[in-house]
Motif scaffolding. Structure first.
Motif, PDB file in Angstrom:
ATOM      1  N   ASN A 167       0.859  -1.178   0.000  1.00  0.00           N
ATOM      2  CA  ASN A 167       0.000   0.000   0.000  1.00  0.00           C
ATOM      3  C   ASN A 167       0.898   1.232   0.000  1.00  0.00           C
ATOM      4  OD1 ASN A 167      -1.823   2.009   0.481  1.00  0.00           O
ATOM      5  ND2 ASN A 167      -2.205   1.442   2.614  1.00  0.00           N
ATOM      6  N   LYS A 168       0.922   1.951  -1.097  1.00  0.00           N
ATOM      7  CA  LYS A 168       1.865   3.052  -1.244  1.00  0.00           C
ATOM      8  C   LYS A 168       1.337   4.373  -0.732  1.00  0.00           C
ATOM      9  CE  LYS A 168       4.250   0.988  -5.155  1.00  0.00           C
ATOM     10  NZ  LYS A 168       4.699   1.144  -6.556  1.00  0.00           N
ATOM     11  N   SER A 169       0.102   4.424  -0.325  1.00  0.00           N
ATOM     12  CA  SER A 169      -0.429   5.661   0.237  1.00  0.00           C
ATOM     13  C   SER A 169      -1.270   5.325   1.434  1.00  0.00           C
ATOM     14  CB  SER A 169      -1.256   6.415  -0.795  1.00  0.00           C
ATOM     15  OG  SER A 169      -2.322   5.609  -1.244  1.00  0.00           O
ATOM     16  N   GLY A 170      -1.473   6.251   2.302  1.00  0.00           N
ATOM     17  CA  GLY A 170      -2.184   5.956   3.536  1.00  0.00           C
ATOM     18  C   GLY A 170      -3.373   6.844   3.707  1.00  0.00           C
ATOM     19  N   GLY A 171      -4.058   6.661   4.806  1.00  0.00           N
ATOM     20  CA  GLY A 171      -5.097   7.577   5.187  1.00  0.00           C
ATOM     21  C   GLY A 171      -6.463   6.957   5.219  1.00  0.00           C
ATOM     22  N   HIS A 172      -6.963   6.530   4.104  1.00  0.00           N
ATOM     23  CA  HIS A 172      -8.351   6.098   4.039  1.00  0.00           C
ATOM     24  C   HIS A 172      -8.422   4.784   3.283  1.00  0.00           C
ATOM     25  CE1 HIS A 172     -12.759   6.980   3.609  1.00  0.00           C
ATOM     26  NE2 HIS A 172     -12.593   6.104   2.627  1.00  0.00           N
ATOM     27  N   VAL A 228     -17.573  12.548   7.806  1.00  0.00           N
ATOM     28  CA  VAL A 228     -16.428  13.167   8.476  1.00  0.00           C
ATOM     29  C   VAL A 228     -16.908  13.632   9.850  1.00  0.00           C
ATOM     30  CG1 VAL A 228     -14.652  14.952   8.369  1.00  0.00           C
ATOM     31  CG2 VAL A 228     -15.462  13.870   6.260  1.00  0.00           C
ATOM     32  N   THR A 229     -16.779  12.749  10.820  1.00  0.00           N
ATOM     33  CA  THR A 229     -17.139  13.061  12.196  1.00  0.00           C
ATOM     34  C   THR A 229     -16.031  13.914  12.827  1.00  0.00           C
ATOM     35  OG1 THR A 229     -16.029  11.097  13.039  1.00  0.00           O
ATOM     36  CG2 THR A 229     -18.348  10.844  12.375  1.00  0.00           C
ATOM     37  N   PRO A 230     -16.262  14.463  14.000  1.00  0.00           N
ATOM     38  CA  PRO A 230     -15.186  15.217  14.663  1.00  0.00           C
ATOM     39  C   PRO A 230     -13.899  14.398  14.817  1.00  0.00           C
ATOM     40  CG  PRO A 230     -17.267  15.659  15.738  1.00  0.00           C
ATOM     41  CD  PRO A 230     -17.549  14.600  14.727  1.00  0.00           C
ATOM     42  N   LEU A 231     -14.038  13.097  15.094  1.00  0.00           N
ATOM     43  CA  LEU A 231     -12.844  12.263  15.250  1.00  0.00           C
ATOM     44  C   LEU A 231     -12.116  12.092  13.914  1.00  0.00           C
ATOM     45  CD1 LEU A 231     -10.985  10.411  16.868  1.00  0.00           C
ATOM     46  CD2 LEU A 231     -12.594   8.535  16.443  1.00  0.00           C
ATOM     47  N   VAL A 232     -12.862  11.856  12.839  1.00  0.00           N
ATOM     48  CA  VAL A 232     -12.236  11.709  11.527  1.00  0.00           C
ATOM     49  C   VAL A 232     -11.526  12.997  11.129  1.00  0.00           C
ATOM     50  CG1 VAL A 232     -12.709  11.400   9.058  1.00  0.00           C
ATOM     51  CG2 VAL A 232     -13.797   9.890  10.737  1.00  0.00           C
ATOM     52  N   ALA A 233     -12.180  14.125  11.343  1.00  0.00           N
ATOM     53  CA  ALA A 233     -11.556  15.412  11.014  1.00  0.00           C
ATOM     54  C   ALA A 233     -10.277  15.610  11.830  1.00  0.00           C
ATOM     55  CB  ALA A 233     -12.538  16.539  11.277  1.00  0.00           C
ATOM     56  N   GLN A 234     -10.330  15.255  13.112  1.00  0.00           N
ATOM     57  CA  GLN A 234      -9.145  15.387  13.960  1.00  0.00           C
ATOM     58  C   GLN A 234      -8.005  14.516  13.457  1.00  0.00           C
ATOM     59  OE1 GLN A 234      -9.404  13.537  17.789  1.00  0.00           O
ATOM     60  NE2 GLN A 234      -7.749  14.738  18.683  1.00  0.00           N
ATOM     61  N   MET A 235      -8.317  13.251  13.072  1.00  0.00           N
ATOM     62  CA  MET A 235      -7.260  12.354  12.640  1.00  0.00           C
ATOM     63  C   MET A 235      -6.662  12.773  11.303  1.00  0.00           C
ATOM     64  SD  MET A 235      -6.911  10.515  15.183  1.00  0.00           S
ATOM     65  CE  MET A 235      -5.516   9.697  14.422  1.00  0.00           C
ATOM     66  N   ALA A 272      -6.236  15.850  10.503  1.00  0.00           N
ATOM     67  CA  ALA A 272      -5.304  16.916  10.890  1.00  0.00           C
ATOM     68  C   ALA A 272      -4.042  16.328  11.518  1.00  0.00           C
ATOM     69  CB  ALA A 272      -5.994  17.863  11.868  1.00  0.00           C
ATOM     70  N   VAL A 273      -4.205  15.277  12.320  1.00  0.00           N
ATOM     71  CA  VAL A 273      -3.046  14.620  12.942  1.00  0.00           C
ATOM     72  C   VAL A 273      -2.144  14.035  11.864  1.00  0.00           C
ATOM     73  CG1 VAL A 273      -2.345  12.654  14.359  1.00  0.00           C
ATOM     74  CG2 VAL A 273      -4.162  14.169  15.149  1.00  0.00           C
ATOM     75  N   ARG A 274      -2.754  13.407  10.875  1.00  0.00           N
ATOM     76  CA  ARG A 274      -1.962  12.836   9.777  1.00  0.00           C
ATOM     77  C   ARG A 274      -1.187  13.919   9.033  1.00  0.00           C
ATOM     78  NH1 ARG A 274      -3.816  11.198   5.623  1.00  0.00           N
ATOM     79  NH2 ARG A 274      -2.174   9.723   5.122  1.00  0.00           N
ATOM     80  N   ASP A 275      -1.845  15.042   8.809  1.00  0.00           N
ATOM     81  CA  ASP A 275      -1.238  16.094   7.998  1.00  0.00           C
ATOM     82  C   ASP A 275      -0.146  16.856   8.740  1.00  0.00           C
ATOM     83  OD1 ASP A 275      -2.911  15.391   5.945  1.00  0.00           O
ATOM     84  OD2 ASP A 275      -4.400  16.943   6.392  1.00  0.00           O
ATOM     85  N   HIS A 276      -0.263  16.942  10.068  1.00  0.00           N
ATOM     86  CA  HIS A 276       0.634  17.837  10.809  1.00  0.00           C
ATOM     87  C   HIS A 276       1.486  17.154  11.876  1.00  0.00           C
ATOM     88  CE1 HIS A 276      -1.414  21.148   8.846  1.00  0.00           C
ATOM     89  NE2 HIS A 276      -2.578  20.710   9.299  1.00  0.00           N
TER      90      HIS A 276
END
Length: 804
Positions: free
Chosen positions: A158-163, A730-737, A739-743
């Motif tokens: 899997n060459k990309s992550g996230g979803h 996109v629940t509050p938890l999904v939105a938070q994660m 942001a965590v992934r990005d930053h």
């Protein structure tokens, strides 16, 4: 005639040896196998160093080549002899030597020795070009010192992550713009563990004991109706369809060797591996009598080649071997001696004019011979030219029931002509079918039959009944299940209906379920726990979890579970019901798909976190336990509810002998009382987080928003967050994660609620109907229906705004 002794029916706990050349993937597969079978992994390299106190390189440098060679073979033999049970043994390069291979041949009389091989291109990545051909030639000798083999298909990373995407192929683009496929080696792990289950004989028995209504629990020959999708080697070598097009087109695949390409043995091994990976259904392995394009052979040549090809099928651990019992006894007995855990389909095929009539006593003798040889299935097929009324075959079946003592192996019997099988209803089981878009060429047996046509005919002739299925709960109007199930019914030729009905009392639930046309229901809050005391029969998983999400009527004429399972798709009164839980297995599937190799589950270290304390939280905890996690934390707004759930699983762990990681106690679940408290320093930060906070609470009000304290997200290797809610996606938890992934940490993977709900619908469909689900179709419908719902909501909001 008694069957000969089965020389490959080893003790279930016998150590399994893996051999093959460098780059074949033995170490990785050995690790996967050890985790799956709960065994100790022994590697030749480590065993040599443990025995001699020196690495192989150090010993060679200190003592010279001759002394090293003597020591190496002695250690190799000692490694095999001292680890005969409870291990997976990975052999290194020593297995290429003649003396080691002699030891392996002797070892293979009592233990499985598996030859691991793979695509030349993948092996070449690990070798110098100058060494490749020589090593591959030497590697081929592993066939002569092993008794099984496994073709290790390449599993791209899997060459990309996230979803995690919403299709089985990982090809769709998620709504949040992120795209990824399954985690690395997921397919390889599923393929190899399925192979090990066949070799050890544990797969079907384990599935039956845990959930007797699952598709994998009831073999095709014991189902009320089943279909064998015929795929010829000559076609697979030059396919004009995609593998995904064959999904749910049959209950098993009959793989027919009708062609001898170059490198035949490896070509066949790879095709078996592809069928396992792409379709995941049982395989019938059939060697055709006259392969196309080949010269006529002498009887001796024919016997030798056909026996070698059947031997290869047994080595590959296929589910069924098709054996022509009209061959001579020596040929038949060789196959029976090496059958291992593969089932034997004993064949009597009369292919020309003047075929043996059903009323001929020799047909009865044929069946009894197959029974005496221990065949699990008997297949009797005859060519006819309108000279055999259907009543003759029915009369033969009645004679069998009256004259042959039990246990009788299931019978597959039908007439065929150049136009195909006379009628798909002649045989209940293993009816031959084809894909509707495939050309037939010489395959007359399936000319007019497809799975859809054959199964639809059962309803048109009133052998099966249209039923009503439901999703039931206090807030189900947004459910995506009706669209997914309805699409699957259309695909399979079933005239069933599926609807969402809002209800919140047991009395209303009973009113719906007691209808003669009730087929089954998916349950949501408030029924998952409340229904438990009302059920006569529950699966092992539902009992352990203490919650049910799938309800099925029991309509069998006897009390046998198999009778009830084969009464699915039939109407009638039902006063008792069966409860199962697919929430946990759907979560487990999504976790396995998303977990990276860096975060593989280590029972003593890995930590999981479950948010919530309802029925879904129970399923999430059980999924973590099944993965091997023994450090599970629960957070819930109402702490007493969390304590109750934790106590349930700690008590259950004690009854199962499951030990936690601290002080030998059975405490595997602990409660986090507050979001403000730091993560317990005695435990690693969680690498698996499952949010079970519903999108809407039971009374219809909005649930409290949940976000993770940043202190709980300190895992240096990231992890997986599974969000079960999908309204909104996109629940509050999904939105938070995100942001965590990005930053903060790009190693976190987010699995959204649509991925999980699609898996739940797929498993529920298979439980309710007993048929394979068209998974790709159901996942596509899930996403599209959700998008349509969102568009309708936006249009409704716009219209409401414009009215002001």
């Amino acid at each position: 005639m008694a069957p000969p002794k089965n020389e490959r029916a080893f003790e279930a706990n016998s150590s399994i040896v893996l051999v093959g050349c460098r780059g074949a993937g033995k170490r990785t597969l050995g690790f996967m196998g050890a985790l799956h079978l709960r065994r100790r992994l022994v590697t030749e390299e480590h065993y040599f160093e443990k025995t001699t106190g020196l690495s192989r390189g150090e010993y060679l440098a200190r003592h010279g080549r001759e002394a090293f060679a003597r020591q190496d073979i002695e250690v190799f033999k000692r490694m095999l002899d001292s680890n005969r049970t409870g291990c997976i043994i990975e052999c290194g390069m020593s297995s290429l030597t003649g003396e080691a291979q002699d030891a392996l041949r002797q070892y293979s009389s009592t233990n499985p020795v598996v030859y691991i091989h793979r695509e030349k291109e993948q092996i070449a990545r690990h070798l110098d070009a100058a060494d490749l051909q020589q090593l591959l030639k030497a590697d081929g000798r592993h066939r002569s010192c092993s008794n099984f083999e496994y073709y290790n298909l390449y599993d791209p990373p899997n060459k990309s992550g996230g979803h995690i995407s919403g299709t089985s192929s990982g090809a769709s683009t998620p709504l949040n713009g992120r795209q990824s496929g399954p985690s690395k080696l997921l397919s390889a792990r599923e393929d190899f563990t399925r192979f090990l289950d066949i070799v050890t004989g544990r797969g079907a028995t384990k599935a039956w004991l845990e959930s007797p209504f699952s598709v994998s629990s009831v073999p095709p020959e014991f189902r009320s109706y089943s279909y064998a999708l015929r795929l010829r080697l000559s076609y697979l070598m030059d396919m004009d369809l995609e593998w995904e097009d064959f999904e749910a087109r049959g209950d098993c695949v009959e793989f027919i060797i009708d062609h001898w390409p170059d490198d035949l043995m490896n070509v066949i091994a790879r095709q078996i591996a592809l069928i396992r990976r792409k379709l995941g259904i049982p395989i019938i392995y059939h060697v055709e009598e006259n392969p196309r394009g080949e010269r006529r052979r002498t009887p001796e040549e024919k016997d030798a080649m056909d026996a070698d090809l059947l031997e290869l099928g047994l080595r590959l651990g296929v589910d069924y071997i098709s054996l022509d019992l009209q061959r001579h006894d020596e040929f038949v007995n060789r196959v029976l001696r090496h059958r291992g855990r593969s089932k034997i389909i004993g064949n009597f095929w009369y292919m020309g004019f003047g075929a043996l009539a059903w009323q001929d006593d020799r047909q009865m003798e044929n069946y009894k011979r197959a029974q005496g040889l221990g065949c699990e299935v008997v297949r009797m097929v005859r060519f006819c030219t309108n000279d055999s009324p259907a009543e003759l075959l029915e009369g033969f079946k009645k004679r069998l029931q009256q004259e042959v003592p039990d246990p009788k192996p299931p019978l597959v019997a039908y007439d065929f002509s150049v136009l195909g099988v006379r009628t798909p209803l002649q045989s209940r089981i293993l009816n031959p079918v084809k894909h509707p878009d495939m050309e037939n060429e010489r395959d007359h047996l399936a000319t007019v039959s497809t799975y859809y046509h054959s199964y639809e005919l059962l309803f048109r002739q009133f052998l099966l009944d249209p039923l009503q299925f439901y999703v039931l709960g206090s807030h189900v109007s947004y459910s995506l299940s009706p669209a997914m199930h309805s699409a699957a019914y259309d695909f399979c030729g079933m005239p069933h209906t599926f609807q969402d009905v809002t209800c919140s009392t047991i009395d209303r639930l009973n009113q719906i379920c007691l209808s003669d046309s009730f087929g089954g229901a998916s349950l949501t809050a408030p029924f998952k726990v409340a229904i438990m005391p009302h059920l006569k029969v529950k699966s092992h998983h539902a009992t352990a979890i203490g919650a049910v999400n799938v309800l099925l009527p029991l309509r069998g004429k006897t009390s046998a579970i198999l009778d009830h399972a084969n009464s699915r798709n039939k109407a009638g009164p039902a006063r008792e019901f069966f409860g199962d839980n697919t929430d946990w297995s759907s979560i487990l599937t999504c976790l396995r798909r998303a977990i990276s190799p860096r975060n593989y589950v280590q029972p003593s270290k890995t930590t999981g976190l479950v948010v919530g304390a309802g029925g879904m939280a129970r399923a999430a905890i059980y999924a973590l336990i099944q993965l091997g996690c023994r450090n599970i934390f629960i957070y819930n707004r109402t702490t007493p509810n969390a304590n109750q759930v934790a106590q349930h699983f700690n008590d259950w762990a004690a009854t199962q002998g499951i030990v936690g990681t601290k002080g030998g106690s059975h405490e595997i679940c602990r409660v986090l009382p507050s979001l403000s408290e730091p993560w317990p320093r005695a435990y690693q930060p969680p690498t698996m987080v499952i949010s079970c906070v519903p999108a809407t609470s039971a009374n219809g009000s909005a649930p409290a928003d949940f976000e993770m304290p940043l202190d709980w997200l300190r895992s240096p290797t990231g992890g997986v967050v599974v969000e079960l809610a999908y309204e909104p996606l996109v629940t509050p938890l999904v939105a938070q994660m995100h942001a965590v992934r990005d930053h903060m940490s790009p190693s976190w993977v987010v699995v959204d609620g649509l991925e999980v709900v699609a898996e739940m619908a797929i498993e529920a469909f298979e439980l309710m109907t007993g048929r394979m689900a068209p998974k790709r179709l159901m996942k596509e419908v899930c996403r599209k229906t959700w998008e349509q719902q969102q568009q309708q909501q936006r249009q409704g909001s716009e219209m409401a705004m414009s009215s002001y």
